[in-house]
Design a protein around this motif. Structure first.
Motif, mmCIF file in Angstrom:
data_model
loop_
_atom_site.group_PDB
_atom_site.id
_atom_site.type_symbol
_atom_site.label_atom_id
_atom_site.label_comp_id
_atom_site.label_asym_id
_atom_site.label_seq_id
_atom_site.Cartn_x
_atom_site.Cartn_y
_atom_site.Cartn_z
ATOM 1 N N LEU A 162 0.286 -1.407 0.292
ATOM 2 C CA LEU A 162 0.177 0.154 0.083
ATOM 3 C C LEU A 162 0.675 1.224 -0.081
ATOM 4 O O LEU A 162 0.297 2.119 -0.451
ATOM 5 C CB LEU A 162 -0.824 0.036 0.935
ATOM 6 N N ARG A 163 2.096 1.495 0.673
ATOM 7 C CA ARG A 163 2.740 2.582 0.398
ATOM 8 C C ARG A 163 3.808 2.369 -0.688
ATOM 9 O O ARG A 163 4.215 3.574 -1.066
ATOM 10 C CB ARG A 163 4.062 2.484 1.787
ATOM 11 N N PHE A 164 3.496 1.725 -2.004
ATOM 12 C CA PHE A 164 4.101 1.740 -2.940
ATOM 13 C C PHE A 164 2.993 2.904 -3.893
ATOM 14 O O PHE A 164 3.700 3.256 -5.205
ATOM 15 C CB PHE A 164 3.807 0.299 -3.907
ATOM 16 N N LYS A 165 2.450 3.927 -3.362
ATOM 17 C CA LYS A 165 1.778 4.716 -4.116
ATOM 18 C C LYS A 165 2.975 6.163 -4.238
ATOM 19 O O LYS A 165 2.242 6.757 -4.735
ATOM 20 C CB LYS A 165 0.150 4.966 -3.437
ATOM 21 N N VAL A 182 -2.039 -12.523 -4.564
ATOM 22 C CA VAL A 182 -2.579 -12.538 -5.903
ATOM 23 C C VAL A 182 -3.153 -10.844 -5.369
ATOM 24 O O VAL A 182 -3.047 -10.055 -6.461
ATOM 25 C CB VAL A 182 -3.933 -13.150 -6.213
ATOM 26 N N SER A 183 -3.640 -11.013 -4.469
ATOM 27 C CA SER A 183 -4.382 -9.475 -3.888
ATOM 28 C C SER A 183 -2.878 -8.132 -3.389
ATOM 29 O O SER A 183 -3.537 -7.207 -4.152
ATOM 30 C CB SER A 183 -5.025 -9.346 -2.552
ATOM 31 N N THR A 184 -1.791 -9.240 -3.892
ATOM 32 C CA THR A 184 -0.670 -7.897 -3.344
ATOM 33 C C THR A 184 -0.597 -7.972 -4.266
ATOM 34 O O THR A 184 0.233 -6.154 -4.512
ATOM 35 C CB THR A 184 0.528 -8.666 -2.482
ATOM 36 N N LEU A 185 -0.462 -8.583 -5.920
ATOM 37 C CA LEU A 185 0.278 -8.107 -6.967
ATOM 38 C C LEU A 185 -0.830 -6.919 -7.626
ATOM 39 O O LEU A 185 -0.696 -6.063 -8.481
ATOM 40 C CB LEU A 185 -0.076 -9.314 -7.230
ATOM 41 N N LYS A 186 -1.878 -7.402 -7.809
ATOM 42 C CA LYS A 186 -3.434 -6.748 -7.674
ATOM 43 C C LYS A 186 -3.164 -5.347 -7.304
ATOM 44 O O LYS A 186 -3.078 -4.162 -8.018
ATOM 45 C CB LYS A 186 -4.475 -7.084 -7.511
ATOM 46 N N ALA A 187 -2.808 -4.936 -5.988
ATOM 47 C CA ALA A 187 -1.880 -3.605 -5.533
ATOM 48 C C ALA A 187 -1.254 -2.975 -6.037
ATOM 49 O O ALA A 187 -1.591 -1.588 -6.162
ATOM 50 C CB ALA A 187 -1.684 -3.589 -3.632
ATOM 51 N N LEU A 188 -0.256 -3.781 -6.253
ATOM 52 C CA LEU A 188 1.252 -3.478 -7.147
ATOM 53 C C LEU A 188 0.941 -2.646 -8.221
ATOM 54 O O LEU A 188 1.287 -1.700 -8.421
ATOM 55 C CB LEU A 188 1.658 -4.437 -6.648
ATOM 56 N N LEU A 189 0.237 -3.372 -8.823
ATOM 57 C CA LEU A 189 -0.206 -2.727 -10.432
ATOM 58 C C LEU A 189 -1.160 -1.692 -10.464
ATOM 59 O O LEU A 189 -0.807 -0.968 -11.266
ATOM 60 C CB LEU A 189 -0.633 -4.221 -11.152
ATOM 61 N N ALA A 190 -1.819 -1.700 -9.240
ATOM 62 C CA ALA A 190 -3.001 -0.276 -9.582
ATOM 63 C C ALA A 190 -2.033 0.790 -8.381
ATOM 64 O O ALA A 190 -2.620 2.198 -9.112
ATOM 65 C CB ALA A 190 -4.149 -0.638 -8.308
ATOM 66 N N LEU A 209 -2.446 -16.092 -10.450
ATOM 67 C CA LEU A 209 -2.030 -15.082 -11.340
ATOM 68 C C LEU A 209 -3.702 -13.868 -11.922
ATOM 69 O O LEU A 209 -4.103 -14.438 -12.262
ATOM 70 C CB LEU A 209 -0.782 -14.778 -12.702
ATOM 71 N N ASP A 210 -3.319 -12.536 -11.023
ATOM 72 C CA ASP A 210 -5.015 -11.841 -12.509
ATOM 73 C C ASP A 210 -3.529 -10.391 -12.473
ATOM 74 O O ASP A 210 -3.072 -10.067 -10.955
ATOM 75 C CB ASP A 210 -5.013 -11.527 -11.251
ATOM 76 N N VAL A 211 -3.317 -10.153 -14.172
ATOM 77 C CA VAL A 211 -2.783 -9.105 -14.528
ATOM 78 C C VAL A 211 -3.317 -8.269 -15.483
ATOM 79 O O VAL A 211 -4.108 -8.890 -16.514
ATOM 80 C CB VAL A 211 -1.441 -9.734 -14.878
ATOM 81 N N ILE A 235 -4.440 -12.890 -17.474
ATOM 82 C CA ILE A 235 -4.042 -11.606 -17.876
ATOM 83 C C ILE A 235 -5.318 -10.588 -19.665
ATOM 84 O O ILE A 235 -5.512 -11.567 -19.933
ATOM 85 C CB ILE A 235 -3.176 -12.575 -18.922
ATOM 86 N N GLU A 236 -5.127 -9.876 -18.708
ATOM 87 C CA GLU A 236 -6.260 -8.763 -19.645
ATOM 88 C C GLU A 236 -5.041 -7.248 -19.705
ATOM 89 O O GLU A 236 -5.298 -6.328 -18.964
ATOM 90 C CB GLU A 236 -7.364 -8.941 -19.078
ATOM 91 N N ALA A 237 -4.112 -7.377 -20.604
ATOM 92 C CA ALA A 237 -3.141 -5.599 -20.917
ATOM 93 C C ALA A 237 -2.845 -5.498 -22.257
ATOM 94 O O ALA A 237 -2.668 -5.486 -22.106
ATOM 95 C CB ALA A 237 -1.503 -6.278 -19.740
ATOM 96 N N PRO A 238 -3.602 -3.978 -22.054
ATOM 97 C CA PRO A 238 -3.938 -3.706 -24.129
ATOM 98 C C PRO A 238 -1.814 -3.457 -24.134
ATOM 99 O O PRO A 238 -2.201 -3.650 -25.488
ATOM 100 C CB PRO A 238 -5.056 -2.576 -23.629
ATOM 101 N N ASN A 239 -1.079 -3.161 -23.283
ATOM 102 C CA ASN A 239 -0.352 -2.826 -24.164
ATOM 103 C C ASN A 239 0.923 -4.101 -23.820
ATOM 104 O O ASN A 239 2.223 -3.986 -24.633
ATOM 105 C CB ASN A 239 0.632 -1.568 -23.049
ATOM 106 N N LEU A 240 0.418 -5.191 -23.350
ATOM 107 C CA LEU A 240 1.618 -6.131 -23.188
ATOM 108 C C LEU A 240 1.409 -7.116 -24.763
ATOM 109 O O LEU A 240 0.937 -7.099 -25.401
ATOM 110 C CB LEU A 240 0.695 -7.552 -22.632
ATOM 111 N N LYS A 241 3.276 -7.096 -24.645
ATOM 112 C CA LYS A 241 4.023 -7.763 -26.359
ATOM 113 C C LYS A 241 4.663 -8.723 -25.300
ATOM 114 O O LYS A 241 4.687 -9.699 -26.650
ATOM 115 C CB LYS A 241 5.040 -6.296 -26.310
ATOM 116 N N TYR A 242 4.889 -8.822 -24.597
ATOM 117 C CA TYR A 242 6.320 -10.033 -24.199
ATOM 118 C C TYR A 242 5.834 -10.900 -22.815
ATOM 119 O O TYR A 242 5.244 -9.902 -22.109
ATOM 120 C CB TYR A 242 7.389 -10.298 -23.990
#
Length: 457
Positions: A162-165, A182-190, A209-211, A235-242
């Motif tokens: 949460l401090r990654f803001k 998975v909750s940690t990963l989602k919060a990190l991406l957010a 895995l929820d990206v 995985i649903e990320a519009p800019n994912l290339k690799y």
């Protein structure tokens, strides 16, 4: 004449900063003038292994106190206003909280943009998916004040996501040896809205895995040798290339990406059966379309066991295919499967390593003899005759299957322009000279392409 020593100090500092930290330090032995020159480097790599000795039995003996003294003295005497990178590698620093605090504060004061904190043990086995018993190091509060970071590498660390803001400029994160929900990963991406690259390796107790996110800038996703409680990957990320994945077989759901390259390795899977062949088939359908695809020995063996043993339907859009293979008999149907599945194939890379895992129990899906797949009853696929222009074979040892496939390609690839065979450098009873002599036989093969250039290395 020593022209290098007469360069301006800022230019020398730039040159030294391009060297690995350990190599830069070695320049201190050149002359008196160079004794302290290396200390102007802007890339610091404090690694406890640089201070280790080996005893009479060859066992590594760490010297934590000498390492701690060196780091503290270096930081205390360094007057550089800016640093580019700082890496601290220190196994089990539980009694050295002060040292870690000083390194983090130093990096904050010097506006370090690339920070690596590695508290893992070099003896840990990355193939042990249950994770190490060693506790993770709890990062101090000062860590979260580092607002100019662009890349962050955390090994065996415990953090408050949460401090990654505060990390508004962060573009790259690499996590390893961490218990990751998975909750940690989602919060990190957010919380890290500018993130472009995410690497997760040897993490455990991951409940899937929820990206996903329409606003994600993520272009690179690497997931390697992690332990999943629920092997479901959305995985649903519009800019994912690799996308790179290695681990056990799971269910992939990939949507809304512009994926261009996928690297898939399921070598940690312990089972080999028809149901897993179907799972691989479905995952491949989800991950593609992609123009560059790398597949592993396990997939070559298992995917033909599924309900579609001959190829993907619909066909793949792959133009560059890499086969990581042992060239074992059990992989030959898989190789043919992908030739049939890639009608637009232009570049083929065959990366041979005979140490790759072969399934204990295997039955040919169609009952043919393996050698006949490339000789008398060989099927000539569309990509072989119409689109394949470049082939590279790495680690060639001249085994029958390697020769069969090479013969097949040269004999039928009508538009092939370049074949490069890189022979294995492995020393054995036969050795590199034998491998090369077998590879040289390709010059005597009948060539389907008049423009074919062959290189043996």
């Amino acid at each position: 004449m020593d022209r290098l020593s007469n360069l301006p100090h800022p230019l020398l500092s730039h040159i030294l900063s391009s060297l690995p930290f350990k190599e830069a330090a070695k320049t201190s032995s050149l002359s008196k003038q160079w004794r302290n020159q290396w200390k102007s480097t802007r890339n610091l790599d404090f690694n406890h292994l640089y201070f280790a000795n080996r005893d009479s039995n060859g066992d590594v003996k760490l010297q934590p106190q000498i390492f701690t003294d060196f780091v503290q003295q270096f930081i205390a005497n360094n007057k550089s206003p800016i640093m580019d990178k700082l890496s601290l590698t220190f196994s089990s620093p539980g009694d050295s909280q002060e040292l870690v605090e000083k390194c983090i504060t130093f990096s904050f004061e010097r506006n370090v943009k690339h920070l690596k904190l590695d508290f893992s043990d070099p003896t840990w086995d990355e193939n042990d998916l249950d994770g190490p018993a060693h506790p993770m190091f709890d990062l101090p509060l000062s860590f979260y004040n580092h607002q100019v970071l662009e890349s962050m590498t955390l090994f065996s660390c415990k953090f408050d996501v949460l401090r990654f803001k505060n990390f508004g400029l962060l573009k790259s994160i690499s996590l390893r040896w961490i218990e990751l929900k998975v909750s940690t990963l989602k919060a990190l991406l957010a919380n890290c809205g500018c993130l472009e690259s995410l690497s997760v390796k040897s993490c455990w107790n991951m409940d899937g895995l929820d990206v996903c996110g329409k606003d994600l800038k993520l272009s690179t996703l690497v997931v390697e040798k992690c332990h999943f409680l629920n092997p479901y990957f959305e995985i649903e990320a519009p800019n994912l290339k690799y996308l790179k994945y290695s681990g056990t077989v799971g269910v992939f759901f990939v949507n809304g990406t512009g994926l261009e390259e996928a690297d898939l390795d399921f070598g940690l899977e312990s089972e080999c059966d028809e149901s897993l062949g179907d799972s691989l088939y479905q995952s491949l359908n989800q991950i593609c379309p992609t123009t560059a695809l790398t597949v592993c020995t396990y997939m070559l063996q298992v995917i033909p066991m599924g309900e579609e043993p001959l190829g993907m339907v619909p066909r793949l859009n792959v133009t560059h295919l890499t086969l990581r293979t042992a060239m074992h008999n059990y992989e030959q149907y898989g190789i043919r499967f992908f030739f049939n599945s890639c009608p637009r194939l232009e570049t083929l890379t065959i990366d041979i390593d005979r140490s790759r895992r072969i399934c204990d129990e295997y039955e040919p899906p169609l009952g043919d003899k393996f050698e006949c797949l490339w000789t008398r009853s060989a099927i000539i696929f569309k990509c072989i005759t119409q689109t394949l222009r470049k082939v590279e074979i790495k680690g060639f040892k001249g085994t029958p299957n390697e020769v069969y496939v090479m013969f097949y390609l040269v004999n039928h690839a009508r538009v092939l322009e370049k074949l490069t065979v890189i022979t294995s450098s492995e020393e054995s009873n036969r050795g590199p000279e034998f491998f090369r002599s077998v590879a040289d036989q390709v010059h005597g093969f009948r060539k389907a392409s008049e423009n074919l250039s062959i290189t043996i290395v």
